[in-house]
Motif scaffolding. Structure first.
Motif, PDB file in Angstrom:
ATOM      1  N   SER A  84       0.109  10.540  -2.503  1.00  0.00           N
ATOM      2  CA  SER A  84      -0.967   9.639  -2.085  1.00  0.00           C
ATOM      3  C   SER A  84      -1.560  10.130  -0.795  1.00  0.00           C
ATOM      4  O   SER A  84      -1.304  10.818  -0.166  1.00  0.00           O
ATOM      5  N   ASP A  85      -2.917   9.770  -0.762  1.00  0.00           N
ATOM      6  CA  ASP A  85      -3.684   9.950   0.467  1.00  0.00           C
ATOM      7  C   ASP A  85      -3.698   8.800   1.558  1.00  0.00           C
ATOM      8  O   ASP A  85      -4.399   8.924   2.505  1.00  0.00           O
ATOM      9  N   ASP A  86      -2.915   7.630   1.070  1.00  0.00           N
ATOM     10  CA  ASP A  86      -2.832   6.725   1.948  1.00  0.00           C
ATOM     11  C   ASP A  86      -2.030   7.161   3.447  1.00  0.00           C
ATOM     12  O   ASP A  86      -1.110   8.004   3.225  1.00  0.00           O
ATOM     13  N   PRO A  87      -2.558   6.688   4.526  1.00  0.00           N
ATOM     14  CA  PRO A  87      -1.761   7.202   5.707  1.00  0.00           C
ATOM     15  C   PRO A  87      -0.401   6.669   5.744  1.00  0.00           C
ATOM     16  O   PRO A  87      -0.061   5.647   5.415  1.00  0.00           O
ATOM     17  N   LYS A  88       0.618   7.650   6.472  1.00  0.00           N
ATOM     18  CA  LYS A  88       2.013   7.269   6.395  1.00  0.00           C
ATOM     19  C   LYS A  88       1.973   6.040   7.446  1.00  0.00           C
ATOM     20  O   LYS A  88       2.831   5.192   7.404  1.00  0.00           O
ATOM     21  N   LYS A  89       1.493   6.243   8.770  1.00  0.00           N
ATOM     22  CA  LYS A  89       1.647   5.316   9.827  1.00  0.00           C
ATOM     23  C   LYS A  89       1.050   4.068   9.486  1.00  0.00           C
ATOM     24  O   LYS A  89      -0.116   3.791   8.785  1.00  0.00           O
ATOM     25  N   ASN A  90       1.541   2.964   9.959  1.00  0.00           N
ATOM     26  CA  ASN A  90       1.331   1.679   9.725  1.00  0.00           C
ATOM     27  C   ASN A  90      -0.108   1.336  10.347  1.00  0.00           C
ATOM     28  O   ASN A  90      -0.179   1.408  11.572  1.00  0.00           O
ATOM     29  N   THR A  91      -1.067   1.267   9.731  1.00  0.00           N
ATOM     30  CA  THR A  91      -2.578   1.022  10.190  1.00  0.00           C
ATOM     31  C   THR A  91      -2.779  -0.599  10.417  1.00  0.00           C
ATOM     32  O   THR A  91      -3.715  -0.935  11.111  1.00  0.00           O
ATOM     33  N   LYS A  92      -1.828  -1.659  10.029  1.00  0.00           N
ATOM     34  CA  LYS A  92      -1.999  -2.736  10.109  1.00  0.00           C
ATOM     35  C   LYS A  92      -3.082  -3.690   9.500  1.00  0.00           C
ATOM     36  O   LYS A  92      -3.584  -4.367   9.887  1.00  0.00           O
ATOM     37  N   LYS A  93      -3.553  -2.602   8.605  1.00  0.00           N
ATOM     38  CA  LYS A  93      -4.922  -3.181   7.858  1.00  0.00           C
ATOM     39  C   LYS A  93      -4.497  -3.639   6.455  1.00  0.00           C
ATOM     40  O   LYS A  93      -4.140  -2.630   5.706  1.00  0.00           O
ATOM     41  N   TRP A  94      -4.641  -4.839   6.077  1.00  0.00           N
ATOM     42  CA  TRP A  94      -3.980  -5.329   4.789  1.00  0.00           C
ATOM     43  C   TRP A  94      -5.222  -5.164   3.914  1.00  0.00           C
ATOM     44  O   TRP A  94      -6.284  -5.697   4.070  1.00  0.00           O
ATOM     45  N   GLU A  95      -5.200  -4.343   2.814  1.00  0.00           N
ATOM     46  CA  GLU A  95      -6.045  -4.394   1.877  1.00  0.00           C
ATOM     47  C   GLU A  95      -5.729  -4.558   0.582  1.00  0.00           C
ATOM     48  O   GLU A  95      -4.480  -4.562  -0.025  1.00  0.00           O
ATOM     49  N   ILE A  96      -6.517  -4.705  -0.598  1.00  0.00           N
ATOM     50  CA  ILE A  96      -6.409  -5.193  -1.921  1.00  0.00           C
ATOM     51  C   ILE A  96      -6.147  -4.088  -2.813  1.00  0.00           C
ATOM     52  O   ILE A  96      -6.493  -2.999  -2.596  1.00  0.00           O
ATOM     53  N   PRO A  97      -4.831  -3.970  -3.332  1.00  0.00           N
ATOM     54  CA  PRO A  97      -4.319  -2.863  -3.914  1.00  0.00           C
ATOM     55  C   PRO A  97      -5.138  -2.410  -5.378  1.00  0.00           C
ATOM     56  O   PRO A  97      -5.759  -3.254  -5.739  1.00  0.00           O
ATOM     57  N   VAL A  98      -5.231  -1.119  -5.323  1.00  0.00           N
ATOM     58  CA  VAL A  98      -6.125  -0.411  -6.241  1.00  0.00           C
ATOM     59  C   VAL A  98      -5.059   0.169  -7.339  1.00  0.00           C
ATOM     60  O   VAL A  98      -4.144   0.942  -7.021  1.00  0.00           O
ATOM     61  N   TYR A  99      -5.484  -0.114  -8.489  1.00  0.00           N
ATOM     62  CA  TYR A  99      -4.427   0.253  -9.735  1.00  0.00           C
ATOM     63  C   TYR A  99      -5.234   1.243 -10.579  1.00  0.00           C
ATOM     64  O   TYR A  99      -4.553   1.891 -11.705  1.00  0.00           O
ATOM     65  N   THR A 100      -6.437   1.582 -10.525  1.00  0.00           N
ATOM     66  CA  THR A 100      -7.277   2.400 -11.364  1.00  0.00           C
ATOM     67  C   THR A 100      -7.590   3.555 -10.628  1.00  0.00           C
ATOM     68  O   THR A 100      -7.694   3.569  -9.584  1.00  0.00           O
TER      69      THR A 100
END
Length: 402
Positions: A380-396
């Motif tokens: 995954s390209d998501d950052p490992k560190k907690n950004t505390k930014k809650w986003e809508i999950p993407v499944y496609t």
């Protein structure tokens, strides 16, 4: 300073017996007084029995760089702080442990390591955490922890940073000596920088630096982890310091695997979602659930791992046969395939994960869940560190091709 002249003259020969008695008395006096009058306030002695000390395997080993001063952070990793009642996972506790070890390196002190490591219940399946409800706090602590030397090779760590355990006889010697030394024995510090601890004589000449006065957890003392030039011990240091029995088990499994690739797939504990005020599910890692599903893994790793390769998978995913779809392209292997090697040795999931990490590190190609360094391969390209930014999950994965 006046220098007295030595007057030469005739002297009567002394009795050999008298010389021997005087010599023995002098040596005995020096041995007794050495803890009090050592230049650094404490003297190691190879004649001291150091049960549970890192010097117990080789009691003639000299102190690392001649160090005779000590750094104490407390008897529990990440305590004091918010993790006192429970505890963090192994990775977070290791971050704290590296922090303390680095400070010991900077201060050129021997680190007093907690003799036990707290085990977080969500990371353990061996059932050692179900103690009696009427047990004392100390009994519960013993039930929910494991011996530090069951995880790490303390002699191996001491080749880089000298350590002793807080239940060793050496540590009790240090405590006794610190009381004899009075103001030169121990300094209880809070909010003092490493530079001051090292350079100011108020601290540098003290036998024992006690860090437990800080209300923060250990990890909070090392928040500046982004400054790579200040990091003395890499992330790989503690994983490579695994106890000998764990290293031996990993070597046996690696030989059986042969030429293999590996990936670590972290799912369960990081796929948390919560609803916003409109009832919409949000996640701190919006692409992680998608990126760690088998169909997307096949797409992602195809350019790194050729078909037909042996792929070792370490994961906290609890769904049986979750990764089976990957078998259309790879020969899958898990630690559970080697139960004959692991079951006699492994008492908890921390030990199991330490073996798995060594196997992951030995792979020809190692793919992580999330990227930590620029050169890392990751699912995954998501950052490992907690950004505390809650986003809508993407499944496609629209407009993207394998």
């Amino acid at each position: 300073m006046a220098i007295q002249k030595i007057h030469k003259g005739k002297t009567k020969p002394r009795s050999p017996t008298l010389i021997l008695i005087v010599s023995i008395a002098a040596v005995t006096l020096l041995y007794i007084a050495s803890p009090l009058f050592s230049p650094n306030g404490f003297s190691f002695s190879t004649s001291i029995s150091s049960k549970n000390s890192v010097y117990s395997k080789n009691h003639n080993r000299k102190p690392h760089n001649g160090l005779h001063k000590y750094l104490y952070w407390g008897n529990r990793i990440d305590c004091p702080g918010k993790h006192c009642d429970t505890c963090a996972g192994l990775g977070h506790q290791e971050s704290s442990l590296r922090c303390a070890l680095e400070e010991a390196m900077i201060l050129q002190r021997t680190f007093v390591m907690p003799s036990r490591m707290c085990i977080n219940p969500i990371h353990n399946k061996k059932g050692i955490l179900h103690g009696a409800s009427n047990s004392t706090s100390e009994e519960r602590w013993a039930d929910s922890s494991c011996a530090m030397d069951s995880l790490y090779d303390l002699d191996l760590i001491s080749d880089t940073v000298p350590v002793i355990l807080d239940n060793s006889e050496m540590w009790h010697q240090v405590l006794e000596t610190s009381m004899k030394l009075g103001s030169r024995g121990v300094a209880h510090v809070e909010g003092v920088s490493k530079t001051d601890l090292k350079e100011k004589s108020l601290y540098s000449n003290i036998l024992l630096i006690n860090r437990t006065a800080s209300p923060l957890s250990w990890f909070a003392e090392c928040k500046d982890r982004k400054n790579h030039s200040s990091i003395l011990l890499p992330y790989s240091f503690l994983p490579s310091m695994a106890a000998e029995k764990l290293r031996d088990a990993a070597e046996k499994i690696k030989k059986l695997l042969g030429d293999y690739d590996a990936m670590h797939v972290r799912r369960g504990d990081v796929l948390k979602t919560r609803k916003d005020r409109f009832g919409v599910e949000r996640s701190l890692h919006p692409h992680l659930d998608r990126d760690t599903r088998p169909e997307f893994i096949l797409c992602r790793i195809g350019k790194w791992v050729p078909p037909g390769r042996t792929l070792f998978i370490a994961s906290n995913e609890r769904t049986p046969a979750y990764f089976s779809p990957l078998a259309v392209r790879y020969k899958l292997a898990y630690s559970s395939n080697y139960s004959s090697i692991l079951d006699p040795l492994i008492d908890n999931n921390y030990e199991l994960f330490m073996v798995e990490r060594l196997i992951l590190m030995g792979a020809k190609t190692f793919i992580k869940t999330m990227k930590e360094d620029d050169a890392d391969l990751s699912l995954s390209d998501d950052p490992k560190k907690n950004t505390k930014k809650w986003e809508i999950p993407v499944y496609t994965r629209d407009n993207e091709e394998c």
